[in-house]
Design a protein around this motif. Structure first.
Motif, PDB file in Angstrom:
ATOM      1  N   MET A   1      -0.182   7.585  -4.917  1.00  0.00           N
ATOM      2  CA  MET A   1       0.255   8.650  -5.819  1.00  0.00           C
ATOM      3  C   MET A   1       1.771   8.799  -5.670  1.00  0.00           C
ATOM      4  SD  MET A   1      -1.022  12.618  -6.097  1.00  0.00           S
ATOM      5  CE  MET A   1      -2.722  12.149  -6.259  1.00  0.00           C
TER       6      MET A   1
ATOM      7  N   GLU B   1       5.618  10.561  -6.621  1.00  0.00           N
ATOM      8  CA  GLU B   1       6.164  11.917  -6.567  1.00  0.00           C
ATOM      9  C   GLU B   1       5.913  12.700  -7.854  1.00  0.00           C
ATOM     10  OE1 GLU B   1      10.564  13.892  -6.106  1.00  0.00           O
ATOM     11  OE2 GLU B   1      10.143  12.091  -4.949  1.00  0.00           O
TER      12      GLU B   1
ATOM     13  N   GLN C   1       3.445  12.361 -10.002  1.00  0.00           N
ATOM     14  CA  GLN C   1       2.038  12.743 -10.066  1.00  0.00           C
ATOM     15  C   GLN C   1       1.762  13.956  -9.181  1.00  0.00           C
ATOM     16  OE1 GLN C   1       0.522   8.837  -9.017  1.00  0.00           O
ATOM     17  NE2 GLN C   1      -0.510   8.729 -10.998  1.00  0.00           N
ATOM     18  N   ILE C   2       2.396  14.011  -8.050  1.00  0.00           N
ATOM     19  CA  ILE C   2       2.232  15.165  -7.152  1.00  0.00           C
ATOM     20  C   ILE C   2       2.780  16.421  -7.811  1.00  0.00           C
ATOM     21  CG2 ILE C   2       2.956  16.175  -4.951  1.00  0.00           C
ATOM     22  CD1 ILE C   2       2.924  13.265  -3.829  1.00  0.00           C
TER      23      ILE C   2
ATOM     24  N   GLY D   1       0.541  17.571 -10.601  1.00  0.00           N
ATOM     25  CA  GLY D   1      -0.688  18.158 -10.073  1.00  0.00           C
ATOM     26  C   GLY D   1      -0.526  19.599  -9.634  1.00  0.00           C
ATOM     27  N   LEU D   2       0.690  19.988  -9.323  1.00  0.00           N
ATOM     28  CA  LEU D   2       0.960  21.355  -8.870  1.00  0.00           C
ATOM     29  C   LEU D   2       1.215  22.332 -10.016  1.00  0.00           C
ATOM     30  CD1 LEU D   2       3.240  20.562  -5.809  1.00  0.00           C
ATOM     31  CD2 LEU D   2       0.859  21.311  -5.775  1.00  0.00           C
TER      32      LEU D   2
ATOM     33  N   ARG E   1      -4.192  19.589 -10.611  1.00  0.00           N
ATOM     34  CA  ARG E   1      -4.886  18.698  -9.675  1.00  0.00           C
ATOM     35  C   ARG E   1      -6.349  19.080  -9.507  1.00  0.00           C
ATOM     36  NH1 ARG E   1      -1.718  21.097  -4.540  1.00  0.00           N
ATOM     37  NH2 ARG E   1      -2.892  23.011  -4.454  1.00  0.00           N
TER      38      ARG E   1
END
Length: 67
Positions: A1, A3, A5-6, A9-10, A22
């Motif tokens: 994953m 950065e 995508q992270i 997701g938040l 997410r």
């Protein structure tokens, strides 16, 4: 994953219940493929706005993830 995508997701999808993207992605990965299934699993759409703000976002997530 990666950065991005992270970070994505938040992002909150359901503002009333503060449910992040997410959470929806996890439920989709587990096999939930409809708006109704995602609402039941997360509680999205049951806040004060009645799903007016999150429903379009959830539908977009479902379209992006495909069948």
């Amino acid at each position: 994953m990666d950065e991005q995508q992270i970070i994505d997701g938040l992002k909150p999808v359901c503002l009333c219940k503060n449910i992040k993207k997410r959470v929806f992605l996890r439920h989709i990965a587990e096999g939930k493929r409809t708006l109704e299934e995602l609402r039941a699993a997360t509680g999205a759409g049951s806040g004060p706005c009645g799903g007016k703000r999150c429903t379009p976002k959830i539908l977009t997530i479902l379209e992006e993830t495909g069948p």
